[in-house]
Design a protein around this motif. Structure first.
Motif, PDB file in Angstrom:
ATOM      1  N   SER A  93       0.808  -1.068  -0.060  1.00 45.05           N
ATOM      2  CA  SER A  93       0.085  -0.114   0.009  1.00 45.05           C
ATOM      3  C   SER A  93       0.926   1.229   0.035  1.00 45.05           C
ATOM      4  O   SER A  93       2.048   1.094   0.193  1.00 45.05           O
ATOM      5  N   SER A  94       0.398   2.288  -0.182  1.00 44.60           N
ATOM      6  CA  SER A  94       1.059   3.418  -0.142  1.00 44.60           C
ATOM      7  C   SER A  94       1.815   3.767   1.166  1.00 44.60           C
ATOM      8  O   SER A  94       2.725   4.553   1.169  1.00 44.60           O
ATOM      9  N   HIS A 119      -2.608  10.676  -0.769  1.00 41.61           N
ATOM     10  CA  HIS A 119      -2.816   9.491   0.118  1.00 41.61           C
ATOM     11  C   HIS A 119      -2.857   9.570   1.758  1.00 41.61           C
ATOM     12  O   HIS A 119      -2.975   8.631   2.331  1.00 41.61           O
TER      13      HIS A 119
END
Length: 213
Positions: A93-94, A119
């Protein structure tokens, strides 16, 4: 420096990243379509080697705010994070990007802030391990396992197509910088062959639309 030149030679100046990672791979199609025109590419790293009046097409990337110049926006850009091929397994994920060394590109420092803020994340200076002055160097460092770089999507796509061993580890995010045709406000009308190449470059940018996936 460039040898003998034909009458219809167009001098194009652009950033070294635009020239090496994108433009050079596309121009042979133009030359094939228009064999009577030669193109001389000058990267901005050699900017002082050519007089301003000898530049037919000045292709820059930025915000369009060059003093005393007219700027025509011809692209919309996105950026993506890239890592080494064997490093993408650690990026789920980011948020995982914050756990990796960051590679910053001078002139594009805002790419990290842009990507992370989208994000809801914040970059810390402690994450910066490398600062480089070209996108090509950032790609080489990422491919060697040096960390994560945030790079313009069209450059990443071209690099991967050419065999660069990097992997995209996140979705594209809109980038505030764009490509522009830039010229002095008092510049005379361009030659027909220059208008032809500029039109062709516009069409190529339109077709790729910043590498939006």
């Amino acid at each position: 420096m460039f040898g003998n030149e034909a009458k219809q030679t167009i001098t194009v100046r652009a950033s070294i990243s635009t020239v090496t990672l994108w433009q050079a791979s596309l121009l042979p199609a133009f030359i094939e379509a228009y064999p009577g025109i030669n193109v001389r590419l000058v990267s901005t790293i050699w900017g002082n080697s050519i007089a301003e009046e000898d530049v037919d097409i000045d292709l820059r990337i930025g915000y369009g705010d060059w003093p005393g110049m007219q700027a025509e926006k011809i692209s919309t850009e996105t950026v993506v994070p890239v890592s080494a091929l064997d490093g993408n397994q650690s990026i789920g994920s980011s948020t995982d990007l914050l756990q990796q060394p960051h590679i910053y590109i001078l002139g594009h420092e805002d790419s990290w802030e842009t990507y992370l803020s989208t994000h809801g994340l914040v970059a810390e200076s402690s994450h910066i391990r490398y600062m480089v002055d070209t996108t090509a160097t950032a790609l080489a460092l990422a491919a060697a396992g040096g960390g994560i770089a945030i790079i313009i999507t069209r450059f990443v796509d071209a690099a991967i197509h050419s065999g660069c061993a990097v992997s995209v580890v996140g979705d594209p995010v809109e980038f505030p910088q764009s490509h522009y045709f830039v010229n002095p406000v008092n510049q005379s009308a361009p030659r027909p062959e220059v208008r032809l190449l500029k039109s062709w470059i516009r069409s190529v940018f339109d077709e790729s639309v910043g590498g939006l996936r």
